[in-house]
Every structure is written in structure tokens, then in C-alpha cells.
Design a protein around this motif. Structure first.
Motif, PDB file in Angstrom:
ATOM      1  N   GLU A  15       0.889  -1.293   0.133  1.00 49.14           N
ATOM      2  CA  GLU A  15      -0.025  -0.060  -0.032  1.00 49.14           C
ATOM      3  C   GLU A  15       0.497   1.169   0.346  1.00 49.14           C
ATOM      4  OE1 GLU A  15      -0.015   1.938   2.648  1.00 49.14           O
ATOM      5  OE2 GLU A  15       1.678   1.035   3.399  1.00 49.14           O
TER       6      GLU A  15
ATOM      7  N   LEU B 121      -0.714   4.541   0.926  1.00 54.39           N
ATOM      8  CA  LEU B 121      -1.334   5.659   1.495  1.00 54.39           C
ATOM      9  C   LEU B 121      -0.954   6.392   2.568  1.00 54.39           C
ATOM     10  CD1 LEU B 121      -2.247   5.226   4.815  1.00 54.39           C
ATOM     11  CD2 LEU B 121      -3.752   3.255   3.833  1.00 54.39           C
ATOM     12  N   ARG B 122      -0.862   7.275   2.369  1.00 52.69           N
ATOM     13  CA  ARG B 122      -0.804   8.428   3.132  1.00 52.69           C
ATOM     14  C   ARG B 122      -2.015   9.045   4.536  1.00 52.69           C
ATOM     15  NH1 ARG B 122      -0.687  13.202  -0.871  1.00 52.69           N
ATOM     16  NH2 ARG B 122      -2.779  11.395  -1.564  1.00 52.69           N
ATOM     17  N   GLU B 123      -1.461   9.055   5.405  1.00 56.75           N
ATOM     18  CA  GLU B 123      -2.073   9.918   6.966  1.00 56.75           C
ATOM     19  C   GLU B 123      -3.245  11.095   6.101  1.00 56.75           C
ATOM     20  OE1 GLU B 123      -0.545   9.082  10.822  1.00 56.75           O
ATOM     21  OE2 GLU B 123       0.189   7.376  10.316  1.00 56.75           O
TER      22      GLU B 123
ATOM     23  N   ILE C 161      12.929  14.843   1.230  1.00 54.44           N
ATOM     24  CA  ILE C 161      12.934  15.922   2.150  1.00 54.44           C
ATOM     25  C   ILE C 161      14.054  15.762   2.306  1.00 54.44           C
ATOM     26  CG2 ILE C 161      12.121  16.138   3.992  1.00 54.44           C
ATOM     27  CD1 ILE C 161       9.843  14.521   3.375  1.00 54.44           C
TER      28      ILE C 161
ATOM     29  N   PHE D 222       7.133  17.580  -2.467  1.00 55.60           N
ATOM     30  CA  PHE D 222       8.147  16.941  -0.947  1.00 55.60           C
ATOM     31  C   PHE D 222       9.768  17.960  -1.234  1.00 55.60           C
ATOM     32  CE2 PHE D 222       6.568  13.313   1.274  1.00 55.60           C
ATOM     33  CZ  PHE D 222       5.635  13.128   1.144  1.00 55.60           C
ATOM     34  N   LEU D 223       9.608  19.162  -1.379  1.00 57.36           N
ATOM     35  CA  LEU D 223      10.287  19.927  -1.239  1.00 57.36           C
ATOM     36  C   LEU D 223      10.471  20.397  -0.755  1.00 57.36           C
ATOM     37  CD1 LEU D 223      11.372  20.076  -5.132  1.00 57.36           C
ATOM     38  CD2 LEU D 223      12.790  18.693  -3.273  1.00 57.36           C
ATOM     39  N   ARG D 224       9.431  20.711   1.022  1.00 60.45           N
ATOM     40  CA  ARG D 224       9.576  21.998   1.461  1.00 60.45           C
ATOM     41  C   ARG D 224      10.240  21.767   3.003  1.00 60.45           C
ATOM     42  NH1 ARG D 224       4.170  19.336   1.790  1.00 60.45           N
ATOM     43  NH2 ARG D 224       4.118  19.114   3.092  1.00 60.45           N
TER      44      ARG D 224
ATOM     45  N   GLY E  95      12.063  18.577   8.923  1.00 62.53           N
ATOM     46  CA  GLY E  95      12.018  17.326   8.717  1.00 62.53           C
ATOM     47  C   GLY E  95      10.668  16.036   8.757  1.00 62.53           C
ATOM     48  N   PHE E  96      10.908  14.583   8.568  1.00 61.03           N
ATOM     49  CA  PHE E  96       9.892  14.271   8.162  1.00 61.03           C
ATOM     50  C   PHE E  96       9.792  13.432   9.499  1.00 61.03           C
ATOM     51  CE2 PHE E  96      13.343  12.060   6.796  1.00 61.03           C
ATOM     52  CZ  PHE E  96      13.700  10.710   7.499  1.00 61.03           C
TER      53      PHE E  96
ATOM     54  N   LEU F 206       8.233   6.759   7.330  1.00 65.49           N
ATOM     55  CA  LEU F 206       9.107   7.031   6.603  1.00 65.49           C
ATOM     56  C   LEU F 206      10.810   6.881   7.406  1.00 65.49           C
ATOM     57  CD1 LEU F 206       8.633  10.490   4.594  1.00 65.49           C
ATOM     58  CD2 LEU F 206       8.647   7.622   4.532  1.00 65.49           C
TER      59      LEU F 206
ATOM     60  N   PHE G  88       2.862  14.245  13.899  1.00 69.58           N
ATOM     61  CA  PHE G  88       4.280  14.715  12.558  1.00 69.58           C
ATOM     62  C   PHE G  88       3.545  15.217  11.552  1.00 69.58           C
ATOM     63  CE2 PHE G  88       4.234  11.730   9.053  1.00 69.58           C
ATOM     64  CZ  PHE G  88       2.424  10.749   9.509  1.00 69.58           C
ATOM     65  N   LYS G  89       3.256  15.987  11.040  1.00 69.00           N
ATOM     66  CA  LYS G  89       1.801  16.333   9.502  1.00 69.00           C
ATOM     67  C   LYS G  89       0.905  16.301  10.508  1.00 69.00           C
ATOM     68  CE  LYS G  89       0.385  12.912   6.734  1.00 69.00           C
ATOM     69  NZ  LYS G  89       0.386  12.163   5.650  1.00 69.00           N
TER      70      LYS G  89
ATOM     71  N   ARG H 200       8.076  25.060   9.988  1.00 75.67           N
ATOM     72  CA  ARG H 200       7.578  24.200   8.684  1.00 75.67           C
ATOM     73  C   ARG H 200       7.679  25.459   7.717  1.00 75.67           C
ATOM     74  NH1 ARG H 200       7.331  19.468   8.584  1.00 75.67           N
ATOM     75  NH2 ARG H 200       6.468  18.202  11.298  1.00 75.67           N
TER      76      ARG H 200
HETATM   77  C1  UDX Z   1       4.243   8.329   4.022  1.00 75.81           C
HETATM   78  C2  UDX Z   1       3.985   7.769   2.304  1.00 75.81           C
HETATM   79  O1  UDX Z   1       4.201   9.334   1.513  1.00 75.81           O
HETATM   80  C3  UDX Z   1       3.483   7.033   1.863  1.00 75.81           C
HETATM   81  O2  UDX Z   1       3.257   6.591   0.545  1.00 75.81           O
HETATM   82  C4  UDX Z   1       3.784   5.831   2.502  1.00 75.81           C
HETATM   83  O3  UDX Z   1       2.607   4.645   2.621  1.00 75.81           O
HETATM   84  C5  UDX Z   1       3.484   5.744   4.385  1.00 75.81           C
HETATM   85  O4  UDX Z   1       4.488   7.751   4.386  1.00 75.81           O
HETATM   86  P1  UDX Z   1       2.849   9.368   6.154  1.00 75.81           P
HETATM   87  O5  UDX Z   1       3.656   8.844   6.837  1.00 75.81           O
HETATM   88  O6  UDX Z   1       1.140   9.810   5.673  1.00 75.81           O
HETATM   89  O7  UDX Z   1       2.891   9.052   4.062  1.00 75.81           O
HETATM   90  O8  UDX Z   1       3.337  11.148   5.429  1.00 75.81           O
HETATM   91  P2  UDX Z   1       3.859  12.089   4.219  1.00 75.81           P
HETATM   92  O9  UDX Z   1       2.360  12.770   3.768  1.00 75.81           O
HETATM   93  O10 UDX Z   1       5.048  11.373   3.901  1.00 75.81           O
HETATM   94  O11 UDX Z   1       4.698  12.821   5.528  1.00 75.81           O
HETATM   95  C6  UDX Z   1       6.207  11.892   5.940  1.00 75.81           C
HETATM   96  C7  UDX Z   1       6.823  13.405   6.599  1.00 75.81           C
HETATM   97  O12 UDX Z   1       7.557  14.421   5.819  1.00 75.81           O
HETATM   98  C8  UDX Z   1       6.119  14.451   7.888  1.00 75.81           C
HETATM   99  O13 UDX Z   1       6.590  14.526   8.630  1.00 75.81           O
HETATM  100  C9  UDX Z   1       6.197  15.602   6.611  1.00 75.81           C
HETATM  101  O14 UDX Z   1       5.705  17.031   7.644  1.00 75.81           O
HETATM  102  C10 UDX Z   1       7.458  16.020   6.195  1.00 75.81           C
HETATM  103  N1  UDX Z   1       7.778  16.473   5.332  1.00 75.81           N
HETATM  104  C11 UDX Z   1       6.672  15.756   3.731  1.00 75.81           C
HETATM  105  C12 UDX Z   1       8.662  17.512   5.187  1.00 75.81           C
HETATM  106  O15 UDX Z   1       8.826  17.651   6.003  1.00 75.81           O
HETATM  107  N2  UDX Z   1       8.068  17.850   3.534  1.00 75.81           N
HETATM  108  C13 UDX Z   1       7.226  18.277   2.600  1.00 75.81           C
HETATM  109  O16 UDX Z   1       8.087  18.450   1.952  1.00 75.81           O
HETATM  110  C14 UDX Z   1       7.038  16.523   3.085  1.00 75.81           C
END
Ligand code: UDX
Length: 438
Positions: A148, A150-152, A220, A254-256, A260-261, A266, A327-328, A417
Motif C-alpha cells: 500500500e 497510503l498517506r495519513e 525531504i 516533497f521539497l518543503r 523534517g519527516f 518514513l 508528525f503532520k 514548517r
Molecule cells: C508516507 C508516504 O508518503 C506514503 O506513501 C506511505 O504509504 C507511508 O508513508 P505519511 O507517513 O502519511 O506517508 O506521511 P507523508 O505525507 O509522506 O509525510 C511524512 C513526513 O514528511 C511528515 O512529517 C511531513 O511533515 C514531512 N514532509 C513531507 C516534509 O517535511 N516536507 C515535505 O515536503 C513533505
């Protein structure tokens, strides 16, 4: 089609309700009685936009129910493994305990004509070992891997309208045909609208998932590394991201840059990928992911450092308002949350931290009792010496700088952010700092 989902967490519950919504008869299995009771009552165990509607409609249709009794799986034909694969407590690799338990619980209830599908994110080689596990138990059910993506925050949309579907099929032609027929039937509405289907073997399908997440994490961390250079030179990382993103080989997403993530995917996926590469004797192939992880962790510590500087070199007895804990945005997930990491670090160093999050206050209160929670941003910021914006919820992006200024002690904001407009906030009298922007 009669489908069970094994595991009713984020992935499984959304998948179960979504599959029922397109006409399948679905049984969601989980070991957690409370979760099962809540789901049967139409109460989502987590915050996910759009999920409650799909859940309640699917329950009302009579095509969806949840149970803790695996023997209920007896009459079902496809069984979808949706359990979590968290990071091991004391190692970088993925913990497969739940995957193994799911398969073992299913085994007594499987027929040879059944199909088992894996959706959990697993280290490459897991599907082959699960197939061996089935065969060792005398079960000839077909096994396929169907990761899968999916994104939260977009879980329902990503499940019902995926941008691709991946089939990881077994080498045996007859078994592959059975698995493929089941997958085609399950995803018929998606195939009708010509969703691309990518077919490979088990290892390929497993690697598609971790490669996708590693690429996103790398993107990222790349822009965050550029942000570090911007901070040393006075360049503006958001303008750089815009400019390079206009190259369609790179793309703007994904260039914000920021802190961080985080999240349940991830961070643990890149670590599990590195750990698996080590086991396979190709450690160096993924050496760059170690750097991706380092850059990501550095961003959090960077915010702690600039916060201390903003407070005159010490956190002791300072009041710090933190906006955002998840986390987001649009998720109540605080796993590996950069916001919560920073808030805890600052609190540990002596500041009085007041945190507010539109959906996660209760969770924060339960998990981090040392952090005070507040109803909203204005309450959190009352009397604050410093405000940190760490999760870009809509309500924080739309804050009124004039009104917020009236309640704080010192009008100093660090935007982790890059979610706010510097000009507007500075014009309203704020000292405004952000990530990689002058
Ligand atoms: C991620 C993948 O996107 C998804 O395809 C996979 O199935 C599960 O993992 P998710 O964990 O829901 O999804 O979050 P995502 O939207 O990818 O963001 C991950 C993290 O990266 C967040 O903390 C977000 O704030 C951060 N992020 C994202 C950045 O810091 N900069 C960006 O440009 C994008």
C-alpha cells in the motif's frame, strides 16, 4: 468478493471499510477487543478525514463487520495482511512479530483455494518466507504481495483511488494466476478506470514500497540539507525549491524544507531498508540513507538551538508555546513526530512548554505529562517568551498575528514548517524566523 483484513490499525481499518464501500463483503480481524467494538459501532480509533463516513456507510450496508475471532475467517476467500511492522526496540530492523502472528492465526482457517495478500511494509524476502510458512503448515493458499502507499490524512482517497497498484506474484505460474485473478477481482473498480498495475515478483513488490518511501525521505532531507546551506549564506530555500521543482524531472512535491519527516513510516522504513541491506551484504548501496536520517535528525536539533539562542541562551524558567504535536497536519499520529521531539527536548532543558494541537492534546497529555496542553494557539501563547510553529495545521497557518501578539510576552516566532508569510508577521511586529529563509 469475501475478504478479511488481518489487523485493523490505520491501514487495515481504512482498507476494510474502503473495500466494503466498493461492494466486497469484508471482515476486519484484530486482537484488540476495544478497537473491534469501536469499529463495529462506527467509531474510528484514529483521526482520519473521510474515514468515519466510509466506515458508517459500509457498516450500514451490512457488508462490513469486525471481529476478534479468527475462526470467522473460515468462509472468506482473500485474506489481507495489514498489521504493523514497527522498528525493533533495540535495533534498526523491522519487527515482524505481528506479521508472523497474523499468518499463524489465519493458517487453521485457510483453504487451498484461498488467497493471502500482504499489504504491510516488510523487509525484502519476507513474502517468500511467509509462503514457506504456509507450505510447512500444509496450506496451499496462493500468496501475493500487494504493497500500500497510503498517506495519513488522505488514507481513504489513496485506498480507493491509488495512483498505481503493485502485484508481487509467486514464481509458480498456476499460483500466480490464482493470485492475480483474486487481485483483479478485488480491484475491479480501480482497473476499470485504468489505474496502472505494475507486476513483479515478491522481492520486487516488497522493494517498490521501501524504495518509494526512501526516495521521498531522501527528497525531504535533500531540501533540508540545502536549507542548511541557505542558512549559512542568506539564500532562500523556498525559492530554490520552487525553481528546481519547475523542472519536471524533479517536480515540486516533497521539497518543503522544515523540521523534517516523522510518522510511522518514513523513519522506520529507511532504517529497516538499511538493516536489510546489511543482512544481504550490500550495506554500501544504501549508505546514503544514513545521511538522510542524520540530516533529518539535525533539523530538529537545529530548532532547539535557535530557540535557545532566541531566549538569550537558556531555557530555564522560560515559557515556550508549541503549536502542533502530530508528525503532520490532518493526522492524530505522534509517532516519531519532530514537533513532539522538539517540545520534549526544550522541556527537558528547563523551559515551561505549553503545547496545543487540534486533535492530539489528549494523547500528548497521556504520553508526555511533563508538557502542559492548551485549548488553542492563543491560550498556549499566553505570556510566552517564544512561539514555535511545528506542525502546519490549517488553523495555525491562518493565525491572526495581531491578535496573537496581544497575548504573548515576547513576539518572537520560529516557524519550523515555513508555513507563514514572513512579511505579514514582521509587519505585525513579530521577530519571525523560519527554516532556510532569510
Ligand atoms: C508516507 C508516504 O508518503 C506514503 O506513501 C506511505 O504509504 C507511508 O508513508 P505519511 O507517513 O502519511 O506517508 O506521511 P507523508 O505525507 O509522506 O509525510 C511524512 C513526513 O514528511 C511528515 O512529517 C511531513 O511533515 C514531512 N514532509 C513531507 C516534509 O517535511 N516536507 C515535505 O515536503 C513533505
Amino acid at each position: 468478493m469475501k475478504i478479511t483484513t488481518v489487523g485493523c490499525g490505520y491501514l487495515g481499518a481504512v482498507y476494510a471499510a474502503s473495500m466494503a464501500s466498493i461492494g466486497h463483503e469484508v471482515l476486519g480481524l484484530d486482537v484488540d477487543q476495544k478497537k473491534v467494538d469501536d469499529l463495529n459501532a462506527g467509531i474510528p480509533p484514529f483521526h482520519e478525514p473521510g474515514f468515519e463516513k466510509v466506515l458508517t456507510e459500509a457498516l450500514a450496508s451490512g457488508r462490513l463487520r469486525f471481529s476478534t475471532d479468527y475462526s470467522d475467517a473460515e468462509d472468506y476467500r482473500a485474506h489481507v495482511i495489514c498489521v504493523g511492522t514497527p522498528q525493533q526496540v533495540d535495533a534498526a530492523g523491522a519487527d515482524l512479530t505481528y506479521v508472523h502472528a497474523a499468518v499463524d492465526s489465519l493458517i487453521p482457517h485457510l483453504d487451498d483455494t484461498d488467497v493471502v495478500l500482504g499489504r504491510s511494509t516488510v523487509p525484502v524476502g519476507t513474502a517468500a518466507s511467509l509462503r514457506d510458512r504456509l507450505r510447512a503448515a500444509g496450506v496451499n493458499a496462493a500468496l501475493a504481495w500487494n504493497p500500500e502507499f497510503l498517506r495519513e490524512g488522505f488514507a481513504v482517497k489513496d485506498t480507493l483511488h491509488p495512483d498505481r497498484i503493485v502485484y508481487g506474484l509467486p514464481d509458480d505460474a498456476e499460483e500466480a494466476a490464482r493470485a492475480r485473478a483474486a487481485l483483479d477481482e478485488m480491484y475491479a473498480p480501480m482497473l476499470e478506470v485504468e489505474t496502472p498495475v505494475v507486476v513483479g515478483n515478491y522481492a520486487t513488490a516488497e522493494l517498490v514500497k521501501v524504495s518509494a518511501n526512501s526516495f521521498l525521505a531522501t527528497k525531504i532531507s535533500f531540501i533540508n540539507a540545502v536549507a542548511e546551506v541557505c542558512e549559512a549564506t542568506g539564500a532562500d530555500v523556498s525559492v530554490i525549491a520552487e525553481a528546481i521543482g519547475l523542472d519536471d524531472r524533479i517536480g515540486p512535491k516533497f521539497l518543503r524544507a522544515g523540521i523534517g519527516f516523522g510518522g510511522g513510516c518514513l523513519p522506520k522504513d529507511i532504517r529497516a531498508f538499511m538493516a536489510r541491506a546489511g543482512e544481504l551484504g550490500v550495506t554500501e548501496a544504501l549508505g546514503f540513507l544514513r545521511e538522510v536520517d542524520h540530516v533529518n535528525n539535525r533539523r530538529r536539533d537545529h530548532v532547539v538551538n535557535i530557540a535557545r539562542r532566541a531566549l538569550g541562551g537558556t531555557f530555564t524558567d522560560k515559557r515556550v508555546a508549541v503549536l502542533g504535536a502530530t508528525f503532520k497536519p490532518d493526522s492524530d499520529d505522534t509517532r516519531q513526530s519532530p514537533a513532539l521531539y522538539i517540545a520534549s527536548k526544550i522541556s527537558g532543558r528547563g523551559a515551561n512548554v505549553v503545547i496545543t494541537d487540534p486533535v492530539a492534546n489528549e494523547r500528548v497529555h497521556a504520553e508526555r505529562p511533563n508538557l502542559e496542553t492548551a485549548e488553542d494557539a492563543y491560550a498556549a501563547a499566553a505570556g510566552a517568551d517564544l512561539v514555535l510553529l511545528l506542525t502546519e495545521w490549517k488553523e495555525f497557518r491562518e493565525l491572526d498575528p495581531v491578535r496573537l501578539r496581544e497575548v504573548v510576552g515576547t513576539a518572537h516566532l520560529i516557524d519550523g514548517r515555513n508555513a507563514l508569510d514572513p512579511e505579514t508577521w514582521r509587519a505585525a511586529g513579530w521577530t519571525y524566523e523560519s527554516m532556510g529563509r532569510p
